[in-house]
Structures are given as structure tokens and as C-alpha cells.
Enzyme design. Structure first.
Site, PDB file in Angstrom:
ATOM      1  N   LYS A  81       1.409   7.202  -1.243  1.00  0.00           N
ATOM      2  CA  LYS A  81       1.073   8.476  -1.302  1.00  0.00           C
ATOM      3  C   LYS A  81       1.678   9.426  -2.436  1.00  0.00           C
ATOM      4  O   LYS A  81       2.384  10.319  -2.429  1.00  0.00           O
ATOM      5  CB  LYS A  81       1.615   9.224   0.021  1.00  0.00           C
ATOM      6  CG  LYS A  81       0.972  10.859   0.338  1.00  0.00           C
ATOM      7  CD  LYS A  81      -0.294  10.692   0.810  1.00  0.00           C
ATOM      8  CE  LYS A  81      -0.943  12.182   0.863  1.00  0.00           C
ATOM      9  NZ  LYS A  81      -2.364  12.428   0.809  1.00  0.00           N
TER      10      LYS A  81
ATOM     11  N   TYR B 299      12.429   4.975   7.770  1.00  0.00           N
ATOM     12  CA  TYR B 299      13.223   4.623   8.918  1.00  0.00           C
ATOM     13  C   TYR B 299      14.518   4.333   8.895  1.00  0.00           C
ATOM     14  O   TYR B 299      15.157   4.521   9.886  1.00  0.00           O
ATOM     15  CB  TYR B 299      12.749   2.993   9.322  1.00  0.00           C
ATOM     16  CG  TYR B 299      11.165   2.947   9.817  1.00  0.00           C
ATOM     17  CD1 TYR B 299      10.167   3.609   9.488  1.00  0.00           C
ATOM     18  CD2 TYR B 299      11.387   1.938  10.951  1.00  0.00           C
ATOM     19  CE1 TYR B 299       8.950   3.361  10.217  1.00  0.00           C
ATOM     20  CE2 TYR B 299      10.352   2.040  11.738  1.00  0.00           C
ATOM     21  CZ  TYR B 299       8.982   2.518  11.211  1.00  0.00           C
ATOM     22  OH  TYR B 299       8.011   2.240  12.033  1.00  0.00           O
TER      23      TYR B 299
ATOM     24  N   ASP C 197      -1.347  -1.396  12.983  1.00  0.00           N
ATOM     25  CA  ASP C 197      -2.127  -1.014  14.321  1.00  0.00           C
ATOM     26  C   ASP C 197      -3.321  -0.710  14.184  1.00  0.00           C
ATOM     27  O   ASP C 197      -4.390  -1.344  14.848  1.00  0.00           O
ATOM     28  CB  ASP C 197      -1.403   0.248  14.950  1.00  0.00           C
ATOM     29  CG  ASP C 197      -0.191  -0.064  15.842  1.00  0.00           C
ATOM     30  OD1 ASP C 197       0.583  -1.068  15.583  1.00  0.00           O
ATOM     31  OD2 ASP C 197      -0.088   0.726  16.820  1.00  0.00           O
TER      32      ASP C 197
ATOM     33  N   ASP D 165      -4.114   7.764   2.831  1.00  0.00           N
ATOM     34  CA  ASP D 165      -5.212   8.263   3.581  1.00  0.00           C
ATOM     35  C   ASP D 165      -6.564   7.545   3.407  1.00  0.00           C
ATOM     36  O   ASP D 165      -7.009   7.033   4.311  1.00  0.00           O
ATOM     37  CB  ASP D 165      -5.280   9.870   3.456  1.00  0.00           C
ATOM     38  CG  ASP D 165      -5.130  10.316   2.080  1.00  0.00           C
ATOM     39  OD1 ASP D 165      -4.892   9.506   1.165  1.00  0.00           O
ATOM     40  OD2 ASP D 165      -5.268  11.489   1.687  1.00  0.00           O
TER      41      ASP D 165
ATOM     42  N   ASP E  87       3.616   0.425   9.190  1.00  0.00           N
ATOM     43  CA  ASP E  87       3.444   0.352  10.726  1.00  0.00           C
ATOM     44  C   ASP E  87       2.215   0.906  11.116  1.00  0.00           C
ATOM     45  O   ASP E  87       1.457   0.425  11.978  1.00  0.00           O
ATOM     46  CB  ASP E  87       4.573   1.336  11.204  1.00  0.00           C
ATOM     47  CG  ASP E  87       4.619   1.429  12.630  1.00  0.00           C
ATOM     48  OD1 ASP E  87       4.747   0.434  13.513  1.00  0.00           O
ATOM     49  OD2 ASP E  87       4.977   2.476  12.994  1.00  0.00           O
TER      50      ASP E  87
END
Ligand code: IPM
Ligand code: MG
Length: 361
Positions: free
Chosen positions: A192, A142, A252, A224, A248
């Protein structure tokens, strides 16, 4: 009696609708418990671009940095979505988070038993779900530099930089472990590390911090796989700690376990304190500006009302009041009050009134 100076930044889309609901709840709490909350409203996001030509006007930033806490609605919308635009509503939110130095974003996912059938996930997998995502909020891809477009061999190339420094990982890891101590004492760190250097540093630093919390168990999961386990075995998680981008995306996903992303609140905290000596937090529902329903006054106010509860708890130290707000939401849902996203037909105002009424029961 507590006196507090609260800055409200409703923003765009349904932001003003849900912040109006939160303001009513704040007023109801002030009346019932004898507190005085001074509130003032400022522009952020697309509306600020329209009015001032910047997504975070200086007067908004200065007010936020002086406030005891900030409550934000949402930013963004199709009007400002041109991918080549240099001014974007989201810049306002990111700059506000960065300037307030609120590096730890707490996103609790709690289920309401009466809403289980509104969840897309099978009932038997939902039993016992109670998790908290601690999302790093002021670094990662970001904010990493360079972030640019350039022309290479006549083709446009775009670059974002995923970067983490040790201290940025360390401080958010401490927040996660401290919070886990008061819960089920389990931290799951998501990265990751099989591909990304920044994730390998993440894993290394979180492991080091974890050694200082021998009473808390630590596991590492690749992002993942984590996205799969959030659906296949969500109850196995207690505290998840992860970087800005993964956080983020995963929140959701996690939010719909509760039936609607409109239910999820968040608190962003750092080391800066307010006039009460408590963290100067930024509070926001995790949902966006929802342009498809903006202006219809049917948005679910629960995420924002629960953000008020988190504000009362973390920034004002009003634990009893925070619990009262939380319980009133639970009671309103148990009594069958629902907005449309949850299969009911109440509008924002009716749902808010129902929750506030439950404050007195
Ligand atoms: C969120 C939102 C924001 C983010 C957007 C609006 C910039 O999706 O708070 O989850 O990506 O952080
Ligand atoms: Mg998001």
C-alpha cells in the site's frame, strides 16, 4: 529410511480433529515407505491458557525448537474472545512463529478440476489458476511496537504499529524470487505504497532484490487492487509476495477460489535447520478453529493433509512421499469423495480414510 521427530500442536476447535487426520496420514506414509516418525503432542492456544495460564507453555516451545518440524491445527474460539482479555489463544501461535523464526509463510492455491463448480468464482476465470502466496510472517503490524492502549483526554486510544526493517523485507523477497524461478518466473509484490511508509520501503527493497533475478519478472500492485484482481483475473498471478497483514487477508480470499478454505495448506520456513539439515518448518492449514463445526467431526482434513505433504517435502526432504500424499488427495477428490464444505457428506474420518486408501492406488 528417514527418522524424524515431529511435534504436533492440535490447538483448539477443529484443530484436534484435522491433526488426528494428519497423524493417520503420517503413519500411513511411514508404514508404506519405511520411515520412522516419532510424534509428540503439546498444547497451544486456548486449551493451553486453560491448562497452564499461557497460550504457549514453555514445554511446547522447547519441544518445537528441538523438533524436525511442527504441525499445528488451529487456535482460538469464542470462549477466549473477550476483547479486553490479556491472555489470547492467538498469542501462542504468534509467539511460536516468532520464536521459530519462520518468516516466510508459503500458501499455495491449487485448483482441483473436479471442484471448480464449488468455487464462487466463474469457471472461465479459474482456468489456469496456480498461485503461491509468500506471506511475511514475523513482522508488520502483528509484532510492531508500540502496541498498547492508553487514555488520552479521558478517551481510550489503541495503537498498533506497522513496521518493517530492510532485512525483514529482503529475506522474504529472496524466498519469493527463488520459488518463482521454479515456477512461471513472475513475482507480484503487494503493498500500500501510496499511503504507507512501511510499504514504500517494502517496494524499494523488493525492487532491489528483484534486480538479482533478471530471469524473473516483477510487478507491484496495491493491495486494494490485488484483492480485486484475485477474483477478476486470478490466473494472471504466479508468486505473490506481501506483508503479514495483507497476506493474512488475501489468502483467505484466494483460498475460496479452490471451493473451500478447508483445502489450503501452509508451510512457514526460515533459516533455522533441523537434524536433517533442512528447514525446521511450522505447518498449518490456513483455516481457523471453526467453532461453528468444532466437535461435529465433519471438518475438511485436506488443508492439514496437504500441510503434511509440504512438511515431508520441505522439512524432511521426502519429495516422492510428498508427491504421493498430494496425488492421493487429488485422486480422492477426482473419485468424488467430499466433506460437507465441498457439497458432500463424508465426515473427517471417512474423508481421511478415502485419501489414505488412494495412497495405495
Ligand atoms: C492465519 C490466522 C492467524 C493469523 C490468526 C489465527 C492469528 O488467521 O494463520 O491466517 O492472523 O496469522
Ligand atoms: Mg488468516
Amino acid at each position: 529410511m528417514t527418522q524424524a521427530n515431529l511435534v504436533l500442536t492440535p490447538g483448539d476447535g477443529i484443530g484436534p480433529e484435522v491433526v488426528a487426520a494428519a497423524l493417520q496420514m503420517l503413519q500411513a506414509v511411514a508404514d508404506r515407505f519405511g520411515h520412522v516418525f516419532h510424534t509428540s503432542q503439546f498444547l497451544v492456544g486456548g486449551c493451553a491458557i486453560d491448562a497452564f495460564g499461557t497460550a504457549l507453555p514453555d514445554e511446547t516451545l522447547q519441544a518445537a525448537l528441538k523438533a524436525d518440524a511442527v504441525l499445528l491445527g488451529a487456535v482460538g474460539g469464542p470462549r477466549w474472545d473477550d476483547p479486553t482479555a490479556s491472555l489470547r489463544p492467538e498469542q501462542g501461535l504468534l509467539k511460536l512463529r516468532k520464536s521459530m523464526e519462520v518468516f516466510a509463510n508459503l500458501r499455495p492455491v491449487q485448483l482441483y478440476p473436479e471442484l471448480l463448480e464449488a468455487s464462487p468464482v466463474r469457471l472461465d476465470r479459474l482456468q489456469g489458476v496456480d498461485l503461491l502466496v509468500v506471506r511475511e510472517l514475523t513482522s508488520d503490524v502483528y509484532f510492531g511496537e508500540p502496541k498498547l492502549r492508553r487514555v488520552v483526554d479521558g478517551e481510550i486510544q489503541a495503537i498498533d504499529t506497522m513496521s518493517y526493517s530492510e532485512y525483514e523485507i529482503r529475506r522474504v523477497a529472496h524466498v519469493a524470487f527463488r520459488l518463482a524461478r521454479n515456477r512461471r518466473k513472475k513475482v507480484t509484490s503487494v503493498d500500500k505504497a501510496n499511503v504507507l511508509e512501511s510499504s514504500r520501503l517494502w517496494r524499494q527493497v523488493v525492487t532491489q532484490v528483484g534486480e538479482q533475478y533478471p530471469d524473473v519478472s516483477l510487478e507491484h500492485i496495491l493491495v486494494d487492487a490485488a484483492s480485486m484482481f484475485l477474483i477478476s483475473r486470478p490466473a494472471s498471478f504466479d508468486v505473490l509476495v506481501t506483508g503479514n497483514l495483507f497476506g493474512d487477508i488475501l489468502t483467505d480470499e484466494a483460498s475460496v477460489l479452490t471451493g473451500s478454505m478447508g483445502n489450503l495448506p501452509s508451510a512457514s520456513l526460515g533459516e533455522k535447520t533441523n537434524s536433517l539439515g533442512l528447514p525446521r518448518g511450522l505447518y498449518e492449514p490456513i483455516h481457523g478453529s471453526a467453532p461453528d463445526i468444532a466437535g461435529l467431526m465433519i471438518a475438511n482434513p485436506i488443508g492439514t493433509i496437504m500441510s503434511v505433504s509440504m512438511l515431508l517435502r520441505h522439512s524432511l526432504g521426502l519429495l516422492h512421499e510428498a508427491e504421493a500424499v498430494e496425488n492421493s488427495v487429488k485422486r480422492a477428490i477426482a473419485a468424488g469423495h467430499r466433506t460437507r464444505d465441498l457439497g458432500g457428506n463424508l465426515d473427517t474420518q471417512q474423508m481421511t480414510a478415502a485419501v489414505i486408501q488412494c495412497l495405495d492406488e
